[in-house]
Scaffold this active site. Structure first.
Site, short mmCIF file in Angstrom:
data_model
loop_
_atom_site.label_atom_id
_atom_site.label_comp_id
_atom_site.label_asym_id
_atom_site.label_seq_id
_atom_site.Cartn_x
_atom_site.Cartn_y
_atom_site.Cartn_z
N HIS A 1 0.02 13.02 8.23
CA HIS A 1 -0.14 11.77 7.49
C HIS A 1 -1.61 11.41 7.23
O HIS A 1 -1.94 10.88 6.17
CB HIS A 1 0.55 10.66 8.29
CG HIS A 1 0.82 9.41 7.52
ND1 HIS A 1 1.77 9.35 6.52
CD2 HIS A 1 0.25 8.18 7.56
CE1 HIS A 1 1.79 8.11 6.01
NE2 HIS A 1 0.88 7.39 6.62
N SER B 1 -0.54 6.05 1.78
CA SER B 1 0.38 5.34 2.67
C SER B 1 0.52 3.88 2.25
O SER B 1 1.04 3.59 1.18
CB SER B 1 -0.12 5.48 4.11
OG SER B 1 0.87 5.05 5.00
#
Ligand SMILES: *[C@@H]1O[C@H](CO)[C@@H](O)[C@H](O)[C@H]1NC(C)=O
Length: 414
Positions: A384, A179
């Site tokens: 995620h 990320s």
């Protein structure tokens, strides 16, 4: 202003007290003692607990931040003296080196790479639990928090890479970024393209680069209201640190998520609400994860992401027209030039990732000149956070990462 700050402190205290009370009153089950012990361990302590060699290194960035790097120089039962390719792993927003070792040798990427013959370096970006020092500033100063992932990419990552190369005598490292860990890599290699030469290959987990507003107009509306709200808080109250953490442990998470079925379910649901539901979360380990997360970061990091979501562009921080003119010589912030990123990049993404959905990963894919490939995680519910916390990430993701690294190890002998 002073009054407002005091009110915030009081509010925080009240929330904390409530959490503690709820936690205390709904205390139902004892979780394994092992977890209790790990709540209070730092990353190096946890690595040592599992019987792996570990080193801690402090390095200084050009702009004065002092960062801690945690190293697992080799696997448990391997000789120390052979040359192993170095790999630098960079965590996501509000995370730390801890997230790459929290699930132990069988499941966590840090150990898996060490046991596969790599020299593993776990980074800690400025402002997190382990990197809260500066040559002249204190975390209590506003100025300490005046950075976003732009500065992390421009100063932190280059300092880490140069240190590793010097220490190991190698010419290149592997880089794995999750990320925001991938965002800062793309900042570095576009702003300081000479660093492309120092990377064998880069692996991006859930790359957070483009946040094109989704097709859903309601979601977009919520996003923009969210940003305005954040902006308001940011400027009106001078909130420097986003979700602050006191010392090593996060008192709110510990109070709220420890030991109780009710509150830990609340925590899980809150996390799911933000990142998408997952079947991959190891609930037994949740309290340990939450005791170390959020690990600290600046409000400006979050703001910078919010700006990306609104503009749909990968560009520098927007200070408003006037300051932009002073700083950049133009009214809008300059874009990062992604055609300068010549490092081979592998992009990993998953279907259940609201923050890095396929259509935005495709934009990254199209913007990068030297892509190894796009890899979709073969599990519909993978989200995620599962790239670091998923209990099957080893078979779903890391296996492919190792294959890619093996290939680029041969192709770029140093
Ligand atoms: C981006 O970099 C490429 C390659 O050097 C160059 O040709 C192009 O002009 C740059 N774009 C901008 C907007 O600076």
């Amino acid at each position: 202003m002073q009054v407002v700050r005091k009110m915030f402190a009081l509010l925080r205290l009240a929330v904390l007290t409530c959490c503690w009370l709820i936690a205390h009153c709904t205390r139902t089950s004892q979780v394994a003692d092992d977890n209790d012990a790990d709540l209070y361990l730092t990353s190096p302590e946890l690595i040592a607990k599992y019987g792996y060699p570990v080193e801690t290194h402090s390095i200084q960035t050009e702009d004065g931040y002092i960062l801690e790097l945690h190293r697992i120089p080799h696997g448990k039962s391997e000789p120390a003296d052979t040359m192993r390719p170095a790999v630098l792993i960079h965590h996501a927003l509000l995370c730390s080196s801890f997230d790459w070792v929290v699930l132990g040798p069988q499941k966590s990427l840090g150990f898996i790479l060490a046991d596969s013959g790599y020299d593993v370096w776990l980074a800690n970006a400025r402002g997190n639990t382990y990197s809260r020092k500066h040559v002249s500033l204190d975390p209590a100063d506003h100025k300490f928090w005046e950075y976003s992932w732009h500065e992390m990419g421009t100063y932190d990552v280059p300092a880490e890479i140069d240190f590793i190369l010097k220490k190991t005598g190698q010419e290149k490292v592997f880089y794995i970024g999750h990320s925001m860990g991938s965002t800062m890599f793309f900042v570095m290699t576009s702003q300081r393209p000479e660093y492309n030469e120092k990377i064998r290959a880069m692996i991006a987990f859930a790359p957070a680069v483009f946040f094109t507003p989704t097709k859903n107009p309601i979601y977009y509306r919520i996003q923009s209201i969210g940003e305005r709200l954040l902006e308001g808080l940011f400027y009106a109250f001078g909130l420097d640190e986003f979700l602050p953490q006191n010392g090593i442990l996060n008192p709110i998470s510990i109070a709220a998520c420890k030991h109780t079925l009710f509150t830990s379910r609340l925590c899980v649901n809150f996390i799911f609400f933000i990142v998408g539901k997952s079947s991959q979360l190891d609930k037994k380990r949740l309290e340990v994860m939450l005791a170390h997360t959020p690990a600290g970061g600046s409000t400006r990091e979050v703001m910078h992401f919010a700006q990306e979501a609104l503009s749909g562009e990968f560009r520098q921080f927007d200070f408003g027209e006037e300051k932009n003119m002073d700083l950049y010589g133009q009214a809008t912030p300059p874009r990062y030039n992604m055609s300068l990123i010549t490092t081979p990049v592998a992009l990993f993404y998953s279907d259940n990732d609201k923050l890095a959905p396929e259509y935005n990963v495709n934009k990254v894919y199209n913007a990068l000149p030297n892509v190894i490939g796009k890899f979709r995680v073969p599990l519909k519910t993978f989200n995620h956070l599962d790239f670091m916390w998923g209990k099957d990430a080893k078979t779903l993701v890391f296996k492919d990462v190792l294959t890619i690294m093996k290939k680029y190890e041969k192709d770029s002998k140093t």
